[in-house]
Design a protein around this motif. Structure first.
Motif, mmCIF file in Angstrom:
data_model
loop_
_atom_site.group_PDB
_atom_site.id
_atom_site.type_symbol
_atom_site.label_atom_id
_atom_site.label_comp_id
_atom_site.label_asym_id
_atom_site.label_seq_id
_atom_site.Cartn_x
_atom_site.Cartn_y
_atom_site.Cartn_z
ATOM 1 N N GLU A 1 0.821 -1.214 0.000
ATOM 2 C CA GLU A 1 0.000 0.000 0.000
ATOM 3 C C GLU A 1 0.857 1.267 0.000
ATOM 4 O O GLU A 1 0.358 2.355 0.288
ATOM 5 N N ASP A 2 2.144 1.090 -0.298
ATOM 6 C CA ASP A 2 3.093 2.210 -0.384
ATOM 7 C C ASP A 2 3.226 2.954 0.934
ATOM 8 O O ASP A 2 3.526 4.144 0.965
ATOM 9 N N ILE A 3 3.013 2.238 2.017
ATOM 10 C CA ILE A 3 3.204 2.823 3.348
ATOM 11 C C ILE A 3 4.597 2.484 3.866
ATOM 12 O O ILE A 3 5.195 3.259 4.597
ATOM 13 N N ALA A 4 5.108 1.334 3.469
ATOM 14 C CA ALA A 4 6.499 0.982 3.749
ATOM 15 C C ALA A 4 7.301 1.158 2.473
ATOM 16 O O ALA A 4 6.823 0.859 1.382
ATOM 17 N N TYR A 5 8.514 1.662 2.596
ATOM 18 C CA TYR A 5 9.373 1.834 1.421
ATOM 19 C C TYR A 5 10.779 1.350 1.736
ATOM 20 O O TYR A 5 11.238 1.374 2.887
ATOM 21 N N LYS A 6 11.454 0.926 0.696
ATOM 22 C CA LYS A 6 12.792 0.344 0.819
ATOM 23 C C LYS A 6 13.838 1.386 0.449
ATOM 24 O O LYS A 6 13.676 2.138 -0.508
ATOM 25 N N THR A 7 14.910 1.436 1.221
ATOM 26 C CA THR A 7 15.994 2.377 0.943
ATOM 27 C C THR A 7 17.138 1.665 0.225
ATOM 28 O O THR A 7 17.127 0.432 0.076
ATOM 29 N N GLU A 8 18.114 2.431 -0.198
ATOM 30 C CA GLU A 8 19.197 1.882 -1.013
ATOM 31 C C GLU A 8 19.979 0.786 -0.313
ATOM 32 O O GLU A 8 20.503 -0.124 -0.954
ATOM 33 N N ASP A 9 20.070 0.865 1.008
ATOM 34 C CA ASP A 9 20.850 -0.162 1.721
ATOM 35 C C ASP A 9 20.060 -1.433 1.982
ATOM 36 O O ASP A 9 20.581 -2.387 2.569
ATOM 37 N N GLY A 10 18.775 -1.475 1.581
ATOM 38 C CA GLY A 10 17.948 -2.663 1.771
ATOM 39 C C GLY A 10 17.072 -2.628 2.999
ATOM 40 O O GLY A 10 16.367 -3.603 3.291
ATOM 41 N N SER A 11 17.093 -1.506 3.744
ATOM 42 C CA SER A 11 16.213 -1.361 4.921
ATOM 43 C C SER A 11 14.823 -0.919 4.482
ATOM 44 O O SER A 11 14.641 -0.364 3.393
ATOM 45 N N TRP A 12 13.839 -1.152 5.347
ATOM 46 C CA TRP A 12 12.461 -0.751 5.084
ATOM 47 C C TRP A 12 12.010 0.218 6.188
ATOM 48 O O TRP A 12 12.291 0.007 7.366
ATOM 49 N N TYR A 13 11.302 1.264 5.762
ATOM 50 C CA TYR A 13 10.829 2.284 6.686
ATOM 51 C C TYR A 13 9.329 2.478 6.555
ATOM 52 O O TYR A 13 8.735 2.221 5.492
ATOM 53 N N PHE A 14 8.728 2.955 7.649
ATOM 54 C CA PHE A 14 7.296 3.295 7.669
ATOM 55 C C PHE A 14 7.138 4.771 7.353
ATOM 56 O O PHE A 14 7.742 5.624 8.001
ATOM 57 N N LYS B 1 12.364 11.863 21.993
ATOM 58 C CA LYS B 1 10.924 11.735 22.214
ATOM 59 C C LYS B 1 10.104 12.625 21.282
ATOM 60 O O LYS B 1 8.915 12.391 21.115
ATOM 61 N N ASP B 2 10.705 13.641 20.682
ATOM 62 C CA ASP B 2 9.952 14.520 19.785
ATOM 63 C C ASP B 2 10.326 14.299 18.318
ATOM 64 O O ASP B 2 10.017 15.131 17.475
ATOM 65 N N ALA B 3 10.988 13.193 18.039
ATOM 66 C CA ALA B 3 11.425 12.940 16.671
ATOM 67 C C ALA B 3 10.319 12.224 15.899
ATOM 68 O O ALA B 3 10.183 11.013 15.964
ATOM 69 N N ALA B 4 9.499 12.985 15.216
ATOM 70 C CA ALA B 4 8.421 12.414 14.401
ATOM 71 C C ALA B 4 8.975 12.164 13.004
ATOM 72 O O ALA B 4 8.880 13.009 12.113
ATOM 73 N N ARG B 5 9.575 11.019 12.813
ATOM 74 C CA ARG B 5 10.223 10.696 11.544
ATOM 75 C C ARG B 5 9.847 9.293 11.135
ATOM 76 O O ARG B 5 9.429 8.475 11.954
ATOM 77 N N ASP B 6 10.046 9.008 9.846
ATOM 78 C CA ASP B 6 9.836 7.643 9.372
ATOM 79 C C ASP B 6 10.768 6.711 10.155
ATOM 80 O O ASP B 6 11.953 7.005 10.315
ATOM 81 N N PHE B 7 10.213 5.613 10.629
ATOM 82 C CA PHE B 7 10.995 4.731 11.488
ATOM 83 C C PHE B 7 11.249 3.392 10.800
ATOM 84 O O PHE B 7 10.506 2.973 9.916
ATOM 85 N N ALA B 8 12.310 2.745 11.239
ATOM 86 C CA ALA B 8 12.738 1.495 10.600
ATOM 87 C C ALA B 8 11.804 0.344 10.972
ATOM 88 O O ALA B 8 11.536 0.100 12.152
ATOM 89 N N LEU B 9 11.326 -0.331 9.944
ATOM 90 C CA LEU B 9 10.573 -1.572 10.121
ATOM 91 C C LEU B 9 11.492 -2.783 10.030
ATOM 92 O O LEU B 9 11.318 -3.766 10.747
ATOM 93 N N TRP B 10 12.450 -2.686 9.120
ATOM 94 C CA TRP B 10 13.373 -3.798 8.862
ATOM 95 C C TRP B 10 14.736 -3.203 8.551
ATOM 96 O O TRP B 10 14.844 -2.283 7.734
ATOM 97 N N LYS B 11 15.763 -3.686 9.231
ATOM 98 C CA LYS B 11 17.100 -3.126 9.080
ATOM 99 C C LYS B 11 17.971 -4.076 8.262
ATOM 100 O O LYS B 11 18.095 -5.264 8.600
ATOM 101 N N ALA B 12 18.565 -3.544 7.205
ATOM 102 C CA ALA B 12 19.429 -4.357 6.357
ATOM 103 C C ALA B 12 20.598 -4.898 7.159
ATOM 104 O O ALA B 12 21.065 -4.277 8.121
ATOM 105 N N THR B 13 21.066 -6.071 6.758
ATOM 106 C CA THR B 13 22.135 -6.730 7.496
ATOM 107 C C THR B 13 23.417 -5.905 7.499
ATOM 108 O O THR B 13 23.741 -5.195 6.546
#
Length: 495
Positions: A132-145, A177-189
Motif C-alpha cells: 500500500e506504499d506505506i512501507a518503502y525500501k531504501t538503497e541499503d535494503g532497509s524498510w521504513y514506515f 521523544k519529539d522525533a516524528a520521523r519515518d521509522f525502521a521496520l526492517w534493518k538491512a544486514t
C-alpha cells in the motif's frame, strides 16, 4: 461493577471490559533481555500484575501476552562486545528476569512471545505495508514506515505532529521523544550482526514492528488492553498503532494502560546518581522481596512514585503486622474457648471494608485506598482479639477480606527466606561481595530448625528450665530470628 480504568487513548477513565468470551485479551511490553531488570522496570510489571489479578477478582478470565525482546540494538551491541551469539547472551538475562518476577510474586502471563520466533509475521506485516506504499525500501535494503501516510499519528501521545517532514528517517530503536520521523521496520544486514534471510531481504526487525507482529499473532485485531511503562507511549506505542492499523485497517487496541515513572529518593534513577538498583541489589542488602512488591504497588500506577529506603522499611513492618494478625486469627480459630457468636460491630465494619476494598480497585486500581481498607479492618479486629470480644462468627467475613486482599497484593504468604537464600546463592556464583552480613547470617538456619528450637524452648519452659529457654531465644536472636510470646502461642519472624 466493571473496573474503571484510565485509557491513555483519549485520556479518560473508561470501563474495562472483555470484548468477547469474558476473557480480557491483554498485551504487555516485556523486557529487552540485555541486562538485569531494575526496580523501575519491575514497578511496571507489578502494576500489570495488579491489573490482571484485579480483573480476575472482578470475574474476568485472562489471555495475557508478554513479549521478550531478544533482538535489538542494545542486545546486538552487548552480545558483540561479549563475543557471544545473541541467543546465548539473552538466555542468561531472560532466566534472571523470570527468577526476579517469581521472587516478586508476579504471575506468569498466559503466553510469552519471543521476537526471534515471530520473524515471518513481521516480514508479512512489512509486505502488507509495502503493498500500500506505506512501507518503502531504501538503497541499503532497509524498510521504513512512511508516517505521513497515517493521518492519526500522534493520537495516543497527544503530540502535535503536523510538521512531519516526509522522508526524514530515524533508524535507531530508541530515539528522541519529539522525533516524528519515518521509522525502521526492517534493518538491512550489517557485518557481524544477527540477521535473517527473508522475502524482503536479509536483515533483522526494528523494535516497533516486533510488538505489532506478536500482538496481532496471538490476540488478533482490536484486542482489549495494551500495557507498558509511560516511557513507551511515544514513540514505541505510537508506532505500533500506526503500522498495525495501516496494515489491518482496524483498531489495534481498545485500552492503553501506562504506568508512571519511578523516582529514587526524589531523583531520577541513574547510575551516575548512584541510585540505580536492580531487584538483586536490594535483596543482597537484606531487604525482603515482599516489602519491595508491597511498596512498588502501594502507590497507584498513575502517580509518580518516590522510592525510599525508609518506605521500604515501613512496607516490611506493614507486612509483618498483617502476617502477625493472620497468625493470631489462626490461633483464635483453633482455640476451643472462642465465643461462637459474632461481634456484630466488627462484622458490619468488615463487610463495609471489603466493599471499600473492592470499590477502590474498581476505581482505577486505587491500591492506596484498597490497602487502607484492609488495615482498618485489621486494626479493629486486633482490638476485639485483645479484649476477648472476637467471635467465631467473625471469622468468615475477616477471612474473605484477607483472601480478596491477598488475591491481588499477594504478601501474606512468607516466601522471603527462600528468595533471599536464592539471591545469596546467585551472588556467590557471580562473585558478588556486597552481601549484607545479616543476610548471610540468616541463611545459617532453616525454618525447620527454627521450629525445632522453639519446640525445645517451649518444652524447657514447661519444665521450668528457664535458663535453657533464654539460651534458645538468644541463639535465635543472634541468627536474626525474633521470638514473640503471646496469649495465643509463640510466633517468630526473621529480622
Amino acid at each position: 461493577m466493571p473496573i474503571e480504568l484510565f485509557n491513555t487513548l483519549g485520556s479518560r477513565v473508561e470501563p474495562l471490559t472483555a470484548s468477547r468470551d469474558n476473557t480480557l485479551r491483554m498485551y504487555c511490553c516485556g523486557p529487552t533481555v540485555y541486562d538485569y531488570g531494575h526496580i523501575g522496570n519491575f514497578r511496571t510489571f507489578l502494576h500489570v500484575d495488579v491489573l490482571r489479578r484485579a480483573a480476575r477478582l472482578n470475574g474476568l478470565s485472562l489471555k495475557h501476552v508478554m513479549n521478550i525482546t531478544d533482538v535489538d540494538d542494545k542486545i546486538i551491541r552487548n552480545a558483540g562486545a561479549a563475543g557471544m551469539s545473541i541467543g546465548d547472551y539473552t538466555a542468561k538475562y531472560e532466566k534472571a528476569f523470570f527468577e526476579d518476577m517469581d521472587a516478586l510474586g508476579v504471575e506468569r502471563p498466559e503466553i510469552v512471545a519471543h521476537a526471534t520466533e515471530s520473524i515471518p509475521e513481521m516480514v508479512a506485516l512489512v509486505e502488507q505495508l509495502a503493498s500500500e506504499d506505506i512501507a518503502y525500501k531504501t538503497e541499503d535494503g532497509s524498510w521504513y514506515f512512511r508516517i505521513a501516510k497515517f493521518p492519526d499519528y500522534g493520537k495516543l501521545s497527544g503530540k502535535d505532529l503536523e510538521g512531519i517532514e516526509d522522508g526524514a528517517r530515524v533508524d535507531v530503536d530508541e530515539y528522541e521523544k519529539d522525533a516524528a520521523r519515518d521509522f525502521a521496520l526492517w534493518k538491512a544486514t550489517k557485518p557481524g550482526e544477527a540477521s535473517w534471510q527473508t522475502e524482503i531481504g536479509e536483515g533483522r526487525p526494528g523494535w516497533h514492528i516486533e510488538c505489532s507482529a506478536m500482538a496481532l499473532k496471538h490476540l488478533g485485531t482490536n484486542f482489549d488492553v495494551h500495557a507498558g511503562g509511560e516511557d513507551l507511549t511515544f514513540p514505541h506505542h505510537e508506532n505500533e498503532i500506526a503500522q498495525s492499523e495501516c496494515a489491518t485497517h482496524q483498531p489495534f487496541a481498545r485500552h492503553w494502560f501506562h504506568v508512571r515513572f519511578l523516582l529514587v529518593e526524589g531523583k531520577k534513577m541513574s547510575k551516575s546518581e548512584g541510585n540505580f538498583f536492580t531487584l538483586r541489589d536490594l535483596l543482597l542488602k537484606g531487604y525482603r522481596a515482599s516489602a519491595i512488591r508491597f511498596l512498588l504497588i502501594s502507590v497507584p500506577y498513575r502517580n509518580q512514585m518516590n522510592f525510599t529506603f525508609e518506605g521500604l522499611t515501613e512496607s516490611a513492618n506493614a507486612i509483618e503486622r498483617l502476617r502477625t494478625f493472620v497468625r493470631r486469627l489462626d490461633a483464635a480459630v483453633k482455640n476451643p474457648a472462642l465465643p461462637e457468636s459474632a461481634n456484630e460491630e466488627l462484622l458490619a465494619l468488615t463487610v463495609s471494608k471489603r466493599d471499600a476494598y473492592l470499590a477502590a480497585l474498581q476505581n482505577d486500581l486505587n491500591t492506596a485506598e484498597a490497602r487502607a481498607a484492609v488495615f482498618d479492618m485489621v486494626r479493629a479486629a486486633n482490638i476485639t482479639l485483645d479484649n476477648g470480644t472476637f467471635g467465631r462468627g467473625n471469622v468468615d467475613a475477616v477471612q474473605k477480606l484477607l483472601n480478596d486482599f491477598d488475591a491481588v497484593f499477594d504478601v501474606l504468604t512468607d516466601r522471603d527466606a527462600a528468595v533471599s537464600k536464592a539471591a545469596v546463592a546467585w551472588a556467590q556464583t557471580e562473585g558478588r561481595t556486597d552481601v549484607a552480613p545479616e543476610l548471610l547470617q540468616a541463611q545459617s538456619i532453616t525454618d525447620e530448625e527454627i521450629e525445632a528450637l522453639i519446640a525445645e524452648r517451649t518444652d524447657a519452659r514447661k519444665r521450668r528450665n528457664f535458663a535453657r529457654g533464654d539460651a534458645i531465644r538468644n541463639e535465635l536472636l543472634e541468627k536474626g530470628i525474633v521470638i514473640e510470646d503471646g496469649k495465643d502461642g509463640v510466633t517468630w519472624k526473621r529480622k
